[in-house]
Design a protein around this motif. Structure first.
Motif, PDB file in Angstrom:
ATOM      1  N   GLY A   1      12.945  -0.664  13.539  1.00 51.81           N
ATOM      2  CA  GLY A   1      13.462   0.571  12.973  1.00 51.81           C
ATOM      3  C   GLY A   1      14.486   0.347  11.877  1.00 51.81           C
ATOM      4  O   GLY A   1      15.147   1.277  11.437  1.00 51.81           O
TER       5      GLY A   1
ATOM      6  N   HIS B   1      15.385   6.274  15.796  1.00 53.43           N
ATOM      7  CA  HIS B   1      16.475   5.404  15.357  1.00 53.43           C
ATOM      8  C   HIS B   1      16.410   4.077  16.126  1.00 53.43           C
ATOM      9  O   HIS B   1      16.006   4.050  17.285  1.00 53.43           O
ATOM     10  CB  HIS B   1      17.814   6.104  15.606  1.00 53.43           C
ATOM     11  CG  HIS B   1      18.987   5.365  15.040  1.00 53.43           C
ATOM     12  ND1 HIS B   1      19.690   4.441  15.766  1.00 53.43           N
ATOM     13  CD2 HIS B   1      19.543   5.384  13.813  1.00 53.43           C
ATOM     14  CE1 HIS B   1      20.646   3.936  15.000  1.00 53.43           C
ATOM     15  NE2 HIS B   1      20.579   4.483  13.813  1.00 53.43           N
TER      16      HIS B   1
ATOM     17  N   ASN C   1       7.752   5.833  15.049  1.00 58.25           N
ATOM     18  CA  ASN C   1       8.031   5.759  13.601  1.00 58.25           C
ATOM     19  C   ASN C   1       9.399   6.307  13.219  1.00 58.25           C
ATOM     20  O   ASN C   1      10.112   5.716  12.421  1.00 58.25           O
ATOM     21  CB  ASN C   1       6.997   6.576  12.823  1.00 58.25           C
ATOM     22  CG  ASN C   1       5.694   5.844  12.682  1.00 58.25           C
ATOM     23  OD1 ASN C   1       5.329   5.110  13.591  1.00 58.25           O
ATOM     24  ND2 ASN C   1       5.012   6.033  11.572  1.00 58.25           N
ATOM     25  N   GLU C   2       9.733   7.481  13.764  1.00 56.30           N
ATOM     26  CA  GLU C   2      10.928   8.180  13.295  1.00 56.30           C
ATOM     27  C   GLU C   2      12.141   7.905  14.170  1.00 56.30           C
ATOM     28  O   GLU C   2      13.222   8.390  13.887  1.00 56.30           O
ATOM     29  CB  GLU C   2      10.672   9.694  13.244  1.00 56.30           C
ATOM     30  CG  GLU C   2       9.707  10.126  12.154  1.00 56.30           C
ATOM     31  CD  GLU C   2       8.251   9.909  12.547  1.00 56.30           C
ATOM     32  OE1 GLU C   2       7.975   9.761  13.755  1.00 56.30           O
ATOM     33  OE2 GLU C   2       7.398   9.862  11.644  1.00 56.30           O
TER      34      GLU C   2
ATOM     35  N   LYS D   1       3.787  -1.276   3.983  1.00 51.91           N
ATOM     36  CA  LYS D   1       5.177  -1.229   3.527  1.00 51.91           C
ATOM     37  C   LYS D   1       5.215  -1.431   2.029  1.00 51.91           C
ATOM     38  O   LYS D   1       4.629  -2.393   1.509  1.00 51.91           O
ATOM     39  CB  LYS D   1       6.007  -2.315   4.216  1.00 51.91           C
ATOM     40  CG  LYS D   1       7.464  -2.329   3.783  1.00 51.91           C
ATOM     41  CD  LYS D   1       8.192  -1.085   4.253  1.00 51.91           C
ATOM     42  CE  LYS D   1       9.598  -1.014   3.689  1.00 51.91           C
ATOM     43  NZ  LYS D   1      10.268   0.225   4.072  1.00 51.91           N
TER      44      LYS D   1
ATOM     45  N   ASP E   1      13.699  -0.946   8.913  1.00 51.54           N
ATOM     46  CA  ASP E   1      13.017  -0.607   7.669  1.00 51.54           C
ATOM     47  C   ASP E   1      12.091   0.558   7.969  1.00 51.54           C
ATOM     48  O   ASP E   1      11.503   0.627   9.049  1.00 51.54           O
ATOM     49  CB  ASP E   1      12.175  -1.800   7.173  1.00 51.54           C
ATOM     50  CG  ASP E   1      12.940  -2.681   6.203  1.00 51.54           C
ATOM     51  OD1 ASP E   1      13.871  -2.162   5.561  1.00 51.54           O
ATOM     52  OD2 ASP E   1      12.605  -3.867   6.095  1.00 51.54           O
ATOM     53  N   SER E   2      11.957   1.456   7.013  1.00 57.26           N
ATOM     54  CA  SER E   2      11.079   2.604   7.239  1.00 57.26           C
ATOM     55  C   SER E   2       9.622   2.173   7.085  1.00 57.26           C
ATOM     56  O   SER E   2       9.327   1.151   6.488  1.00 57.26           O
ATOM     57  CB  SER E   2      11.400   3.696   6.231  1.00 57.26           C
ATOM     58  OG  SER E   2      11.117   3.216   4.939  1.00 57.26           O
TER      59      SER E   2
ATOM     60  N   SER F   1       6.103   2.852   5.460  1.00 53.06           N
ATOM     61  CA  SER F   1       5.574   3.605   4.324  1.00 53.06           C
ATOM     62  C   SER F   1       4.325   4.369   4.720  1.00 53.06           C
ATOM     63  O   SER F   1       4.065   5.459   4.226  1.00 53.06           O
ATOM     64  CB  SER F   1       5.248   2.667   3.167  1.00 53.06           C
ATOM     65  OG  SER F   1       6.339   1.856   2.865  1.00 53.06           O
TER      66      SER F   1
END
Ligand SMILES: Nc1ncnc2c1ncn2[C@@H]1O[C@H](COP(=O)(O)OP(=O)(O)OP(=O)(O)O)[C@@H](O)[C@H]1O
Ligand SMILES: [Mg+2]
Lengths: 301, 384
Positions: B51, B71, B68-69, B11, B53-54, B56
């Protein structure tokens, strides 16, 4: 301080410390009592007298009050303040909230935009009124510019249209106060716990529902403050109307404040003017006193 | 295949590198506790699992599926926040049911689910109240109810007990543990309280400055720390860390520790192979306070006991135990003794060292010196 100080000296100093704040505050207290509350009492008395151009202390009972309520212009003024106040409060609140929500999306130019929106509040009503009067004046402003640019059929003459003139005042007043309301809402939005929004996201609420169900209900105190501030500004709206329309065309944009001014100083009807002033005071007091009471009490409960 | 797989997760917030490649795997039903000092990235990691925080770099897998993607609302997880994050304008029932409402569960089903959770948490009598009318402990329960009602695959807790007073914290800790055992849920739990970590976890992940220091069962992290940081962080009072030299004496490997009067020679029984290479070099020895006792309470069945007379510096009774402070290798050392007949400070008394529990660290790299065979948990590939 040592324990050996003489009991006499100590007593004097303590008494001085006790009385000093009261001594310092008492002149302003007296001045306020006299110039604010004294004149409120005086005006109230005048509204029950026979005063015309000059004060006349002969008791006339409710005569001025009944003349006020049967006055045609007063009816227009009340109707106008109702239309103006409602549109002003609702538009400022809705626009201010929308702008605050947009600004709260962590956009880059936030600082600059906030200043731009807030700036009209720094102008006096006279300046706002004059500027908008020029801008909306068909012979000077928007309409003339459009004609000069070649749009001959463009027409915007609300300012001189008796049915529409009150709305131009609404536009100018909303323009001025929206930024201020936005700042109030923005402060409220910033005070909301970020974890709560995260929790709502995990709960599966889409953004608009997070606002509608969780954030906006929490802004209730801000709504209350904004509405009270706007309502009393609306009732006090005198300078804006004087600068923009002077109450005209005809009596089309008369409001209680302009009514009171013209009856007191140009029509020599001090009694009616006093009655209208007392009425306005009563309405404002009915708004402000419960609000102040609840605001000042809240922290303790 | 593991249930939750955190794979090389990084991150970055702009320039700052907050998580530097974290690898954690847990099974269904595990209770994973993330511990570490403030600012080490525990909440960040939890937010990434949720979910919020995205990510990196790296990958998150839940039940074999890459998330990962996805919602936050689609991940089938629930989260309990440190501030509880209850919606103040809704009643307790509204708070608990909000997630179901957003998922379009009909009113009747919602009411039944709220009732079931309220019974489980014993908050049925609070359902009509607003959060402002609740005590801290009650709010905590409502926050847990909001998570439980959706029956998610994974629960995330971010320091849920840190706003409670000490007594209530212990009670709630027990309740969370009972809930976990009863419902068999999978939990990732953040705390910086290492007692909470020890009592709740089935697996502990110790983190420091965005790096995983050790992942293992509470006992392995406690008894078999990977490095000086883990040794010092876990346990209260913390592990005694004493400078020593490794030497060979009469054919056996010993650790020489300077004391005021004499040099102590503790026999080395653990990690003997690895420590042969450290002959005549300085190391840092780690001994838990409960591995230094009075001779009578020494554990003679499992352990290997070495006894020595040392001067008592200070005696600290705590009621249940008696901590006796002495000086070894220039530092204060805590020994845990029976509270019965305390030795006087300033006098000599006999200490028993359970050398089978002694661990050694490289004083420069701070890494554990251990035999290959004795590695109890996945070794850490340290990049620092
Ligand atoms: N939005 C952000 N932008 C930049 N840096 C951030 C952001 N959020 C967190 N950080 C940094 O990331 C690091 C880890 O933060 P995090 O909140 O995960 O710590 P933590 O381990 O949960 O600590 P604590 O025990 O205090 O809650 C901190 O150094 C913090 O300053
Ligand atoms: Mg945190």
């Amino acid at each position: 301080m040592s324990d050996t100080a003489s009991p006499h000296g100590k007593g004097v100093r303590e008494r001085l410390q006790h009385w000093l704040p009261k001594l310092v505050l008492s002149p302003s207290c007296v001045l306020i009592l006299f110039f604010v509350y004294g004149f409120i009492a005086w005006t109230s008395y005048i509204s029950f007298s026979d005063s015309g151009m000059m004060p006349d202390y002969a008791w006339a009972g409710l005569r001025q009050w009944s003349r006020l309520w049967s006055s045609w212009t007063w009816g227009i003024a009340l109707h106008n303040i109702w239309v103006f106040g409602l549109l002003y409060i609702v538009s400022c609140t809705v626009l201010g909230l929308l702008l605050a929500i947009l600004l709260d999306q962590r956009i880059r130019a936030e600082g600059a935009l906030r200043t731009i929106y807030l700036y009209p509040m720094a102008l006096s009503f006279i300046v706002t009124g004059t500027a908008w009067q020029w801008f909306l004046n068909p012979g000077l402003g928007l309409e003339k510019t459009m004609h000069d640019l070649g749009w001959e059929s463009f027409s915007f003459n609300w300012l001189i249209d008796a049915n529409m003139a009150i709305y131009t005042v609404v536009i100018a007043a909303v323009w001025q106060a929206t930024g201020f309301v936005m700042a109030m809402f923005l402060a409220g939005l910033r005070g909301i716990d970020g974890e709560m929004i995260k929790a709502a996201q995990i709960d599966g609420a889409p953004a608009w529902k997070i606002y509608a169900r969780i954030i906006i209900p929490q802004l209730r105190p801000v709504f209350l403050s904004a509405i009270v501030v706007l309502a009393h500004l609306a009732i006090k709206s005198f300078d804006l109307i004087v600068a923009m329309t002077g109450g005209g065309p005809g009596n089309a944009t008369a409001v209680p404040a302009t009514f009171m001014y013209s009856y007191a100083f140009s029509r020599n009807e001090m009694g009616i003017a006093a009655a209208s002033a007392v009425f306005m005071l009563a309405v404002i007091a009915a708004l402000i006193i419960p609000y102040l009471y609840s605001e000042l009490r809240e922290p303790r409960s | 295949m593991s249930f939750l797989h955190i794979h090389h997760v990084h991150k970055r917030f702009g320039e700052t590198h907050v998580l530097k490649g974290v690898d954690i795997e847990i099974e269904k039903g595990d209770f994973l506790v993330l511990v570490g000092p403030s600012g080490c990235g525990k909440s960040t990691l939890l937010n990434m699992i949720a979910g919020l925080d995205s990510i990196s770099e790296g990958e998150l897998r839940l039940d074999g599926q890459r998330i990962n993607e996805l919602h936050p609302s689609k991940r089938d997880i629930a989260m309990v926040f440190q501030s509880y994050a209850l919606y103040p304008s809704m009643t307790v029932a509204g708070n608990i049911g909000f997630g179901l409402e957003m998922r379009k569960v009909p009113r009747a089903g919602r009411r039944a689910a709220i009732q079931r959770v309220a019974e489980l948490l014993q908050i049925e009598n609070l359902l009509k109240r607003k959060p402002a009318q609740l005590s801290g402990g009650q709010r905590q329960r409502v926050a847990m109810g909001r998570a439980l009602v959706r029956d998610p695959q994974l629960f995330l807790f971010d320091e849920p007990l840190s706003n409670l007073d000490a007594k209530l914290r212990v009670d709630m800790r027990t309740e969370i543990k009972q809930l976990h055992q009863r419902l068999g849920t999978t939990i990732v739990y953040v705390t910086h309280d290492q007692i909470e970590a020890m009592t709740l976890a089935t697996r502990i992940a110790v983190m420091r400055a965005g790096e995983l220091q050790q992942l293992g069962t509470p006992q392995s992290v406690y008894d078999d720390p990977n490095n000086l940081f883990v040794a010092g962080f876990m346990g209260s009072p913390s592990m005694n860390l004493v400078p020593a030299r490794i030497a060979e004496k009469a054919g056996a490997l010993v650790a020489l520790i300077e004391t005021e009067k004499a040099t102590l020679a503790l026999p080395i029984v653990r990690d003997r192979q690895a420590l042969t290479d450290w002959c005549d070099k300085a190391v840092m020895l780690g001994l838990r306070p409960e591995a230094i006792t009075d001779p009578a309470s020494a554990n003679r069945d499992g352990g290997e006991i070495f006894e020595a007379d040392l001067e008592v510096d200070l005696v600290e009774p705590t009621g249940a135990d008696l901590y006796v402070v002495t000086r070894l290798g220039g530092t204060n050392v805590n020994a845990r003794m029976r509270p019965g007949s305390p030795p006087q400070s300033g006098t000599q008394t006999r200490f028993a060292f359970d050398v089978s529990r002694m661990v050694a660290f490289d004083p420069d790299s701070e890494a554990r010196i251990r035999d290959r065979a004795s590695v109890g948990s996945a070794p850490l590939a340290s990049s620092a």
